[in-house]
Design a protein around this motif. Structure first.
Motif, PDB file in Angstrom:
ATOM      1  N   GLU A   1      -7.431 -31.646   1.088  1.00 18.06           N
ATOM      2  CA  GLU A   1      -7.038 -31.233   2.151  1.00 18.06           C
ATOM      3  C   GLU A   1      -5.146 -30.775   1.714  1.00 18.06           C
ATOM      4  OE1 GLU A   1      -9.171 -33.494   2.531  1.00 18.06           O
ATOM      5  OE2 GLU A   1     -10.099 -33.361   3.938  1.00 18.06           O
TER       6      GLU A   1
ATOM      7  N   SER B   1      -7.104 -28.065  11.086  1.00 17.81           N
ATOM      8  CA  SER B   1      -7.449 -28.801   9.874  1.00 17.81           C
ATOM      9  C   SER B   1      -6.818 -30.415   9.577  1.00 17.81           C
ATOM     10  CB  SER B   1      -7.864 -27.941   8.150  1.00 17.81           C
ATOM     11  OG  SER B   1      -5.734 -28.169   7.978  1.00 17.81           O
TER      12      SER B   1
ATOM     13  N   GLY C   1     -12.789 -25.295  12.881  1.00 14.25           N
ATOM     14  CA  GLY C   1     -11.368 -25.573  11.821  1.00 14.25           C
ATOM     15  C   GLY C   1     -11.756 -26.752  12.511  1.00 14.25           C
TER      16      GLY C   1
END
Length: 422
Positions: free
Chosen positions: A117, A136, A313
């Motif tokens: 991430e 996200s 998303g």
């Protein structure tokens, strides 16, 4: 042989002092006394399960990506490649927990899980894709505290009538998660107050908006945007300090709040520490590549099958990016290691909300990107009710399959909402 190249004197079976070569001492220090060797460790890691035959899809994922095969093939190969990698990540984490303990190994697993991430977020931030960064990150939090924790409670509840964990540590973690959630509510409230009090010259536009829904409300003024940036960046710095203090609290001053009770039958060490650590790092890197290939193919698949972008998303991408972490959490729950499960699910969410998101705001500040902590009202409310439900369910230090059903149900409802929101 010079004394500097030998170990301290040892005794053989006859009590006669002998020297052990430096090379043997180095190998023993790396491997660990009484631990399996490197060959035995990696043999168990790679060939310990028939499920690992799916590793054949890893090279297929790479080949299909670089040869630009059809998106359906790229998606399928990458998805199937991530499944055995996820299991291997869980195996490496479990082997590390035999030496490091469940608290530290859970933190380690959450950190490796969130590395993807951070990398993807910084890349998107530098490209100016601020909305992708926000959605996200929010999707990762929701996925961890609802879907992953829910599946873990469900899997553990099916195998055991009731699982227990340290309530004090779980409550502390959920409280920090609530604080992180509130820090997203305050920028949303500030934005709402600024945009709902337009200047006198803006009232004509407001009346036009009421007559024609296609006309949007005025954006933040220059002063309002400057205030939002200052609020977001100041909050980000404070959250980073709080997260560092939380790590010190968790690992040093109040570590007993998070430690599990001693097991009657501890897990057998099948890998040495360095082999397990290197395997964890290697699998994480390979998984990140396969996840990137999967993400690269999703948009084309979505267009072909008419999947809303909001759903991709906030729902689909986080599930894919955190697949390894998800399987590890469920696997630990089925072994009744709920402290490790809580550490992975809630700990990962805390890392994203109190560390990754503030870090990205600071990086955006340095790179002159106006990333803020303002999320849309619908997204903020969704996160808030999710954190509230999780806090209520874990405050008693017990879990069962019904609590897992509740968390999964809420996640499915949110997924449905994002499906129709685009």
């Amino acid at each position: 042989m010079p004394a500097s190249e030998t170990t301290p004197l040892l005794e053989n079976g006859n009590g006669v002092p002998v020297h052990r070569p430096f090379s043997q001492r180095l190998v023993a220090a790396i491997k660990g006394e009484g631990e399996p060797g490197w060959i035995a460790s990696y043999r168990h890691f790679l060939f310990g399960s028939w499920f690992n035959i799916l590793l054949l899809f890893v090279p297929l994922s790479v080949i299909s990506h670089f040869l630009k095969w059809d998106a359906a093939y790229r998606f399928s190969f990458s998805f199937l490649a991530i499944m055995p990698l996820a299991k291997l990540l869980g195996e490496a984490t479990e082997q590390l927990s035999t030496k490091l303990g469940q608290t530290l190994s859970g933190l380690l697993n959450a950190s490796f899980g969130n590395a993807v991430e951070i990398i993807v977020g910084i890349a998107a931030l530098l490209q100016g894709e601020l909305r992708i960064v926000q959605t996200s990150m929010l999707g990762s939090i929701l996925s961890n505290i609802l879907l992953v924790l829910g599946c873990s409670f469900l899997a553990g509840g099916i195998r055991y009538n009731e699982s227990t964990f340290k309530a004090t540590g779980a409550q502390t973690a959920s409280s920090l998660m609530t604080l992180s959630c509130i820090t997203l509510v305050i920028p949303a409230a500030y934005h709402s107050a600024q945009t709902r009090n337009p200047s006198p010259s803006g009232y004509a536009h407001l009346l036009e908006t009421l007559r024609d829904p296609q006309v949007t409300l005025p954006e933040l003024s220059e002063g309002g945007m400057s205030g939002l940036l200052t609020l977001s960046r100041g909050t980000a710095l404070l959250l980073l300090v709080v997260y560092i203090l939380y790590l010190f609290f968790q690992l040093k001053t109040h570590a007993d709040y998070f430690k599990a009770e001693e097991e009657d039958e501890p897990t057998e060490a099948r890998m040495n520490m360095v082999a397990a650590g290197s395997a964890l790092l290697l699998v994480t890197v390979v998984t990140s590549f396969c996840a990137d290939y999967l993400v690269a193919s999703i948009e084309e698949v979505a267009v072909r099958y008419h999947i809303p972008k909001a759903f991709i998303g906030l729902i689909l991408l986080p599930i894919v990016a955190n697949a390894a972490e998800h399987v590890t959490s469920v696997w630990m729950a089925m072994k009744n290691k709920m402290e490790l499960t809580i550490g992975i699910c809630v700990g990962s969410s805390i890392q994203i909300a109190a560390f990754v998101v503030p870090l990205l705001v600071i990086v955006g500040w340095i790179a002159d990107r106006e990333l803020t902590l303002f999320f849309a009202d619908f997204e903020t409310i969704t996160l808030f009710i999710s954190v509230m439900l999780v806090s209520l369910l874990i405050q008693d230090g017990k879990s069962n399959y019904m609590e897992g059903v509740m968390l999964i149900t809420l996640y499915l409802i949110i997924a449905l909402a994002f499906w129709v929101s685009d």
